[in-house]
Write a protein that holds these residues in place. Structure first.
Motif, PDB file in Angstrom:
ATOM      1  N   CYS A 166       0.843  -1.207   0.000  1.00 45.88           N
ATOM      2  CA  CYS A 166       0.000   0.000   0.000  1.00 45.88           C
ATOM      3  C   CYS A 166       0.873   1.250   0.000  1.00 45.88           C
ATOM      4  O   CYS A 166       0.588   2.218  -0.715  1.00 45.88           O
ATOM      5  N   SER A 167       1.953   1.244   0.776  1.00 48.84           N
ATOM      6  CA  SER A 167       2.736   2.479   0.888  1.00 48.84           C
ATOM      7  C   SER A 167       3.422   2.816  -0.435  1.00 48.84           C
ATOM      8  O   SER A 167       3.508   3.976  -0.809  1.00 48.84           O
ATOM      9  N   LYS A 168       3.858   1.778  -1.173  1.00 52.64           N
ATOM     10  CA  LYS A 168       4.482   2.043  -2.486  1.00 52.64           C
ATOM     11  C   LYS A 168       3.479   2.709  -3.421  1.00 52.64           C
ATOM     12  O   LYS A 168       3.797   3.674  -4.115  1.00 52.64           O
ATOM     13  N   ILE A 169       2.248   2.190  -3.426  1.00 46.15           N
ATOM     14  CA  ILE A 169       1.221   2.748  -4.328  1.00 46.15           C
ATOM     15  C   ILE A 169       0.881   4.181  -3.900  1.00 46.15           C
ATOM     16  O   ILE A 169       0.787   5.090  -4.735  1.00 46.15           O
ATOM     17  N   ILE A 170       0.747   4.396  -2.601  1.00 48.85           N
ATOM     18  CA  ILE A 170       0.399   5.747  -2.120  1.00 48.85           C
ATOM     19  C   ILE A 170       1.538   6.721  -2.453  1.00 48.85           C
ATOM     20  O   ILE A 170       1.309   7.861  -2.863  1.00 48.85           O
ATOM     21  N   ALA A 212      12.011  14.708   1.730  1.00 51.47           N
ATOM     22  CA  ALA A 212      10.906  14.526   2.686  1.00 51.47           C
ATOM     23  C   ALA A 212      10.256  15.850   3.075  1.00 51.47           C
ATOM     24  O   ALA A 212       9.292  15.875   3.844  1.00 51.47           O
ATOM     25  N   ALA A 213      10.771  16.954   2.514  1.00 53.09           N
ATOM     26  CA  ALA A 213      10.286  18.274   2.955  1.00 53.09           C
ATOM     27  C   ALA A 213       8.804  18.485   2.626  1.00 53.09           C
ATOM     28  O   ALA A 213       8.067  19.080   3.401  1.00 53.09           O
ATOM     29  N   ASP A 214       8.368  17.964   1.487  1.00 56.00           N
ATOM     30  CA  ASP A 214       6.984  18.239   1.074  1.00 56.00           C
ATOM     31  C   ASP A 214       6.009  17.109   1.367  1.00 56.00           C
ATOM     32  O   ASP A 214       4.825  17.216   1.039  1.00 56.00           O
ATOM     33  N   GLY A 215       6.492  16.037   1.910  1.00 54.41           N
ATOM     34  CA  GLY A 215       5.580  14.948   2.235  1.00 54.41           C
ATOM     35  C   GLY A 215       6.310  13.623   2.300  1.00 54.41           C
ATOM     36  O   GLY A 215       7.479  13.517   1.910  1.00 54.41           O
ATOM     37  N   PHE A 216       5.605  12.614   2.820  1.00 57.10           N
ATOM     38  CA  PHE A 216       6.199  11.279   2.964  1.00 57.10           C
ATOM     39  C   PHE A 216       5.091  10.282   3.248  1.00 57.10           C
ATOM     40  O   PHE A 216       3.974  10.660   3.628  1.00 57.10           O
ATOM     41  N   VAL A 217       5.423   9.017   3.026  1.00 57.65           N
ATOM     42  CA  VAL A 217       4.535   7.927   3.435  1.00 57.65           C
ATOM     43  C   VAL A 217       5.322   7.110   4.450  1.00 57.65           C
ATOM     44  O   VAL A 217       6.388   6.576   4.117  1.00 57.65           O
ATOM     45  N   LEU A 218       4.840   7.061   5.669  1.00 61.16           N
ATOM     46  CA  LEU A 218       5.560   6.338   6.721  1.00 61.16           C
ATOM     47  C   LEU A 218       5.020   4.919   6.825  1.00 61.16           C
ATOM     48  O   LEU A 218       3.827   4.715   7.087  1.00 61.16           O
ATOM     49  N   ILE A 241      -6.896  -6.948  -0.590  1.00 61.68           N
ATOM     50  CA  ILE A 241      -7.551  -6.515  -1.829  1.00 61.68           C
ATOM     51  C   ILE A 241      -6.643  -6.894  -2.997  1.00 61.68           C
ATOM     52  O   ILE A 241      -5.415  -6.762  -2.901  1.00 61.68           O
ATOM     53  N   ASP A 242      -7.260  -7.402  -4.057  1.00 60.23           N
ATOM     54  CA  ASP A 242      -6.491  -7.816  -5.242  1.00 60.23           C
ATOM     55  C   ASP A 242      -5.597  -6.669  -5.719  1.00 60.23           C
ATOM     56  O   ASP A 242      -6.028  -5.510  -5.763  1.00 60.23           O
ATOM     57  N   LEU A 243      -4.372  -7.039  -6.056  1.00 61.12           N
ATOM     58  CA  LEU A 243      -3.369  -6.031  -6.432  1.00 61.12           C
ATOM     59  C   LEU A 243      -3.854  -5.113  -7.563  1.00 61.12           C
ATOM     60  O   LEU A 243      -3.537  -3.920  -7.582  1.00 61.12           O
ATOM     61  N   LYS A 244      -4.658  -5.674  -8.461  1.00 58.02           N
ATOM     62  CA  LYS A 244      -5.129  -4.854  -9.591  1.00 58.02           C
ATOM     63  C   LYS A 244      -6.140  -3.804  -9.138  1.00 58.02           C
ATOM     64  O   LYS A 244      -6.234  -2.728  -9.713  1.00 58.02           O
ATOM     65  N   GLN A 245      -6.917  -4.156  -8.098  1.00 57.48           N
ATOM     66  CA  GLN A 245      -7.954  -3.217  -7.610  1.00 57.48           C
ATOM     67  C   GLN A 245      -7.384  -2.235  -6.579  1.00 57.48           C
ATOM     68  O   GLN A 245      -8.027  -1.236  -6.254  1.00 57.48           O
ATOM     69  N   LEU A 246      -6.202  -2.568  -6.034  1.00 58.51           N
ATOM     70  CA  LEU A 246      -5.713  -1.824  -4.873  1.00 58.51           C
ATOM     71  C   LEU A 246      -5.476  -0.328  -5.127  1.00 58.51           C
ATOM     72  O   LEU A 246      -5.906   0.502  -4.306  1.00 58.51           O
ATOM     73  N   PRO A 247      -4.846   0.068  -6.253  1.00 59.10           N
ATOM     74  CA  PRO A 247      -4.632   1.509  -6.436  1.00 59.10           C
ATOM     75  C   PRO A 247      -5.938   2.297  -6.401  1.00 59.10           C
ATOM     76  O   PRO A 247      -6.019   3.343  -5.737  1.00 59.10           O
ATOM     77  N   ALA A 248      -6.995   1.771  -7.064  1.00 57.40           N
ATOM     78  CA  ALA A 248      -8.279   2.493  -7.080  1.00 57.40           C
ATOM     79  C   ALA A 248      -8.883   2.512  -5.678  1.00 57.40           C
ATOM     80  O   ALA A 248      -9.426   3.542  -5.232  1.00 57.40           O
ATOM     81  N   ALA A 249      -8.768   1.387  -4.956  1.00 46.76           N
ATOM     82  CA  ALA A 249      -9.326   1.316  -3.595  1.00 46.76           C
ATOM     83  C   ALA A 249      -8.613   2.326  -2.685  1.00 46.76           C
ATOM     84  O   ALA A 249      -9.246   2.996  -1.858  1.00 46.76           O
ATOM     85  N   LEU A 250      -7.301   2.448  -2.859  1.00 47.47           N
ATOM     86  CA  LEU A 250      -6.540   3.398  -2.027  1.00 47.47           C
ATOM     87  C   LEU A 250      -6.928   4.837  -2.365  1.00 47.47           C
ATOM     88  O   LEU A 250      -7.115   5.671  -1.469  1.00 47.47           O
ATOM     89  N   ARG A 251      -7.075   5.108  -3.643  1.00 37.38           N
ATOM     90  CA  ARG A 251      -7.493   6.469  -4.049  1.00 37.38           C
ATOM     91  C   ARG A 251      -8.838   6.805  -3.413  1.00 37.38           C
ATOM     92  O   ARG A 251      -9.040   7.913  -2.914  1.00 37.38           O
ATOM     93  N   ARG A 252      -9.760   5.804  -3.432  1.00 32.92           N
ATOM     94  CA  ARG A 252     -11.094   6.052  -2.877  1.00 32.92           C
ATOM     95  C   ARG A 252     -11.009   6.367  -1.391  1.00 32.92           C
ATOM     96  O   ARG A 252     -11.542   7.365  -0.923  1.00 32.92           O
ATOM     97  N   VAL A 253     -10.285   5.521  -0.664  1.00 35.22           N
ATOM     98  CA  VAL A 253     -10.261   5.686   0.793  1.00 35.22           C
ATOM     99  C   VAL A 253      -9.537   6.993   1.192  1.00 35.22           C
ATOM    100  O   VAL A 253      -9.869   7.613   2.202  1.00 35.22           O
ATOM    101  N   LEU A 254      -8.586   7.397   0.377  1.00 30.44           N
ATOM    102  CA  LEU A 254      -7.863   8.636   0.704  1.00 30.44           C
ATOM    103  C   LEU A 254      -8.534   9.887   0.096  1.00 30.44           C
ATOM    104  O   LEU A 254      -8.012  10.993   0.219  1.00 30.44           O
TER     105      LEU A 254
END
Ligand code: AMP
Length: 215
Positions: free
Chosen positions: A16-20, A77-83, A199-212
């Protein structure tokens, strides 16, 4: 964007963090990888951290807080990061708050990746990784094309020392004892969003976009 991912070991935080990171163009800061690199180089931090990591225990807060504070000072890291994998204890969550406050910044998202213990144990015990390029495989669900070798760079795959069954159990226990309270910390502030880690890897980017809320 400043994003924190919480969740038990093996829940899928890394994926998830790589996709985000790609969605927001932000660096992914993975304390587990940073500590493994320190162990591989046998730096003073690595030498101290190794014993804790081999037992599935948390590396002492002060050491990890120092590592993250140093990483935050790097320009990317000045403008953002995913921890990913930090904060993992209430003291780390407090330290993160102080680091953000000191620079007048705040978290945008805290995402909880959930998965049941049995699935975690299966995932981690069958996980193999490439020591050279970091690619991750699963003996059944994502086997390497060539037996025991990385698809990308053909390096022999390894099992992480802490992916052995007895250490996996301890890591899950440590998560319950030390890291669950971090979820409570952010939950009280109404900041947690949740996503399932299977969540299936193919659906995950869209699911992450939705939740965020980044549709
Ligand atoms: P991970 O790859 O995130 O599962 O981390 C592997 C191991 O590194 C953990 O079991 C801990 O021993 C150590 N570790 C990683 N991140 C932290 C952290 N934020 N605080 C303390 N120990 C950590």
């Amino acid at each position: 964007m400043r994003v924190v991912l919480l969740g038990p070991p093996g829940s899928g935080k890394g994926t998830c963090s790589k996709i985000i990171g790609e969605i927001y163009g932000a660096p992914v800061i993975t304390t587990g990888d940073m500590l493994r690199a320190a162990v591989a180089k046998a730096t003073p931090l690595g030498v101290t951290a190794k014993g804790y990591m081999d037992r599935g225990e948390l590396v002492p807060d002060d050491l990890v807080n120092g590592l993250v504070a140093k990483r935050f000072r790097e320009p990317d890291a000045a403008d953002g990061f995913v921890l990913d994998g930090y904060p993992r204890s209430p003291r780390q969550a407090e330290a993160l708050e102080r680091m953000l406050e000191a620079s007048g910044k705040r978290l945008d998202h805290v995402l909880h990746v959930t998965l049941e213990d049995e699935v975690i144990i299966d995932r981690l015990s069958k996980r193999r990784s490439c020591p050279k390029c970091g690619a991750i495989f699963h003996l059944e669900n994502k086997p390497p094309r060539m037996n025991g070798k990385c698809d990308t760079c053909s390096t022999a795959l390894v099992q992480r020392d802490d992916d052995k069954p007895e250490v996996i159990r301890r890591r899950i226990e440590v998560y319950r004892e030390k890291t669950r309270p971090v979820l409570d910390f952010y939950e009280k502030r109404g900041e947690i969003k949740t996503i399932r880690g299977d969540i299936d890897l193919k659906q995950l980017p869209a699911a992450l976009r939705r939740v965020l809320g980044h549709d």
